[in-house]
Design an enzyme around this catalytic site. Sequence first.
Site, mmCIF file in Angstrom:
data_model
loop_
_atom_site.group_PDB
_atom_site.id
_atom_site.type_symbol
_atom_site.label_atom_id
_atom_site.label_comp_id
_atom_site.label_asym_id
_atom_site.label_seq_id
_atom_site.Cartn_x
_atom_site.Cartn_y
_atom_site.Cartn_z
ATOM 1 N N ARG A 88 33.465 51.797 47.167
ATOM 2 C CA ARG A 88 32.412 50.838 46.675
ATOM 3 C C ARG A 88 31.053 50.564 47.351
ATOM 4 N NH1 ARG A 88 37.462 47.928 47.851
ATOM 5 N NH2 ARG A 88 38.277 46.764 46.160
ATOM 6 N N ASP A 148 40.957 39.732 46.524
ATOM 7 C CA ASP A 148 42.111 40.596 47.293
ATOM 8 C C ASP A 148 43.243 39.933 47.758
ATOM 9 O OD1 ASP A 148 39.873 42.489 47.309
ATOM 10 O OD2 ASP A 148 38.913 41.890 48.921
ATOM 11 N N ARG A 151 45.686 39.767 45.090
ATOM 12 C CA ARG A 151 46.414 41.158 44.881
ATOM 13 C C ARG A 151 47.543 40.991 46.290
ATOM 14 N NH1 ARG A 151 41.044 44.807 43.695
ATOM 15 N NH2 ARG A 151 41.578 44.654 41.541
ATOM 16 N N HIS A 175 35.014 43.347 51.631
ATOM 17 C CA HIS A 175 35.573 43.462 50.586
ATOM 18 C C HIS A 175 35.820 45.301 50.359
ATOM 19 C CE1 HIS A 175 37.165 43.311 46.322
ATOM 20 N NE2 HIS A 175 36.058 43.944 46.031
HETATM 21 N N1 LIG Z 1 33.687 41.814 44.003
HETATM 22 C C1 LIG Z 1 34.688 42.183 43.321
HETATM 23 O O1 LIG Z 1 35.807 41.737 43.437
HETATM 24 C C2 LIG Z 1 34.560 43.090 42.368
HETATM 25 C C3 LIG Z 1 35.878 43.381 41.308
HETATM 26 C C4 LIG Z 1 35.522 44.390 40.296
HETATM 27 C C5 LIG Z 1 34.436 44.859 39.963
HETATM 28 N N2 LIG Z 1 33.316 44.378 40.864
HETATM 29 C C6 LIG Z 1 32.114 45.104 40.718
HETATM 30 O O2 LIG Z 1 31.232 44.641 39.597
HETATM 31 C C7 LIG Z 1 30.320 45.236 38.759
HETATM 32 C C8 LIG Z 1 30.804 45.392 37.399
HETATM 33 O O3 LIG Z 1 31.912 45.990 37.140
HETATM 34 P P1 LIG Z 1 32.214 46.061 35.591
HETATM 35 O O4 LIG Z 1 33.667 46.923 35.832
HETATM 36 O O5 LIG Z 1 32.106 44.977 34.989
HETATM 37 O O6 LIG Z 1 31.275 47.263 35.259
HETATM 38 P P2 LIG Z 1 30.728 47.440 33.523
HETATM 39 O O7 LIG Z 1 30.028 48.826 33.600
HETATM 40 O O8 LIG Z 1 31.869 47.215 32.645
HETATM 41 O O9 LIG Z 1 29.756 46.183 33.342
HETATM 42 C C9 LIG Z 1 28.435 46.098 33.845
HETATM 43 C C10 LIG Z 1 27.337 45.581 33.204
HETATM 44 O O10 LIG Z 1 26.169 45.457 33.923
HETATM 45 C C11 LIG Z 1 25.191 45.523 32.703
HETATM 46 N N3 LIG Z 1 23.808 45.966 33.532
HETATM 47 C C12 LIG Z 1 23.508 47.104 34.058
HETATM 48 N N4 LIG Z 1 22.263 46.608 34.812
HETATM 49 C C13 LIG Z 1 21.775 45.388 34.263
HETATM 50 C C14 LIG Z 1 20.596 44.642 34.460
HETATM 51 N N5 LIG Z 1 19.834 45.237 35.130
HETATM 52 N N6 LIG Z 1 21.017 43.360 33.931
HETATM 53 C C15 LIG Z 1 21.785 43.113 33.072
HETATM 54 N N7 LIG Z 1 23.013 43.772 32.837
HETATM 55 C C16 LIG Z 1 22.907 44.945 33.568
HETATM 56 C C17 LIG Z 1 25.884 47.063 32.074
HETATM 57 O O11 LIG Z 1 24.881 47.430 30.920
HETATM 58 C C18 LIG Z 1 27.253 46.789 31.795
HETATM 59 O O12 LIG Z 1 27.631 46.030 30.819
HETATM 60 C C19 LIG Z 1 30.473 46.631 39.737
HETATM 61 O O13 LIG Z 1 29.690 46.842 40.677
HETATM 62 C C20 LIG Z 1 31.958 46.587 40.212
HETATM 63 O O14 LIG Z 1 32.061 47.582 41.320
HETATM 64 C C21 LIG Z 1 33.221 43.679 41.958
#
Ligand SMILES: NC(=O)c1ccc[n+]([C@@H]2O[C@H](COP(=O)([O-])OP(=O)(O)OC[C@H]3O[C@@H](n4cnc5c(N)ncnc54)[C@H](O)[C@@H]3O)[C@@H](O)[C@H]2O)c1
Length: 308
Positions: A88, A148, A151, A175
Site C-alpha cells: 500500500r 481488517d 477479515r 493498515h
Molecule cells: N483503506 C482501506 O481499507 C482500503 C481498502 C481497499 C482499497 N483501498 C484504496 O482505495 C483506493 C481506491 O481503490 P479502488 O479499488 O476503488 O480503485 P479504482 O481504480 O477502482 O477506483 C479509483 C477511482 O478514483 C478515480 N479518481 C482518480 N483520481 C481522481 C480524482 N482526482 N478525483 C476523483 N476521482 C478520481 C478513478 O477514476 C477511479 O474511478 C485505492 O487507493 C485503494 O488502495 C483502501
Amino acid sequence: MKITVVGAGAVGASCAEYIAIKDFASEVVLLDIKEGFAEGKAMDLMQTASLNGFDTKITGTTGDYSKTAGSDIAVITSGIPRKPGMTREELIGINAGIVRSVTESLLEHSPNAILIVVSNPMDTMTYLVHKITDLPKNRIIGMGGALDSARFKYRLAEALGAPISDVDGMVLGAHSDTGMIPLARHATRNSIKVSEFLSEDRLQQVVEDTKVGGATLTKLLGTSAWYAPGAAVSSLVQAIACDLKKIFPCSTLLEGEYGLDDICVGVPVVLGKNGIEEIVTITLDDAENTNMQESSAAVRKVNDLLEV
Ligand SMILES: NC(=O)c1ccc[n+]([C@@H]2O[C@H](COP(=O)([O-])OP(=O)(O)OC[C@H]3O[C@@H](n4cnc5c(N)ncnc54)[C@H](O)[C@@H]3O)[C@@H](O)[C@H]2O)c1
C-alpha cells in the site's frame, strides 16, 4: 443526510451500494474524474432500487463539486489501488496529490463535512488531511481497522468452524501487511476467549492470514478488493449518520494516547454524529505495545515522504 463518495471505482461504488441498501441516507453523490463514469455507476445503482427496496437517491458527476455541496459526510476513495506484489505504501506518490486536491475541493463546497479517508496508504493519507486542513480531529477518520477486523473475524470463524456472528475480534495498528495488530488475546467466541478453542499455532496462523488479507485478495483478483472495503466504509458512515456511538478501530490523530503523538494509526474509537466522539484507550500487554510502537514507526517513515 447527504453523503458524497469521491472515486466511483470499485470501492467507491461498492460503498455507495451498501449505503443505499442499508437505506439510512437521503442522498449519495458519486464523483469521479473519468468522464461519465460516476453518472453511469449512479444510474446502474439506481436501477437496483426497486429490486433492493431502498429510497436513497444516488447521483453521479464528473468532477463537478457544486453537486456535492452541503454534504454531511464525504468519503475519499479516489486514487490508484495496488496490483499484485505491491505494498500500500508504494501508492503514496500518486495518491497523495489526488487526496490533497480532492480534500480541498470537498471542503470548499461542504465546509462542515466529516471526512472518511480510504485511499492508500490510508494512515498516511489521513495524516495528510490533518496537515492540509484545520479541521478538528473528530472530523477526520481513516478507514482500515474496520475492514481488517472483518477479515480477522472471517479467519477466526474459519479456524473455529463457527458462524461469524458468534465471533468477535479487533485489529489495531497500521493498515499495512506488516503493521496490523490483530488482538488475538482479546478475541472471543460468544464471550469465551478463542484461545480456549484454538492452539497457539492455529491462532498465530489466523493472525498471519489476517495481516495478508488484502494481499491475498489482490493476488486472486489482480487488483485490490472492494466488497468488504465498501461494506466497512458503509458501516462507519451509518454509525455517524445514525449517531450509533459504536466502537470501530479507525485511524485517528493521536496526541499522547498509546504513547504516540502526531501520527494517525488505528485505535478503537466511538463513532457518532460528531464523527470520532472518543478515543478508547485499552491496556495493551508488552508484546502488543511493542507491536504498536513498531507499527507506528513504519507509518512515520511513510509520513516523512509527504511534502507538507
Ligand atoms: N483503506 C482501506 O481499507 C482500503 C481498502 C481497499 C482499497 N483501498 C484504496 O482505495 C483506493 C481506491 O481503490 P479502488 O479499488 O476503488 O480503485 P479504482 O481504480 O477502482 O477506483 C479509483 C477511482 O478514483 C478515480 N479518481 C482518480 N483520481 C481522481 C480524482 N482526482 N478525483 C476523483 N476521482 C478520481 C478513478 O477514476 C477511479 O474511478 C485505492 O487507493 C485503494 O488502495 C483502501
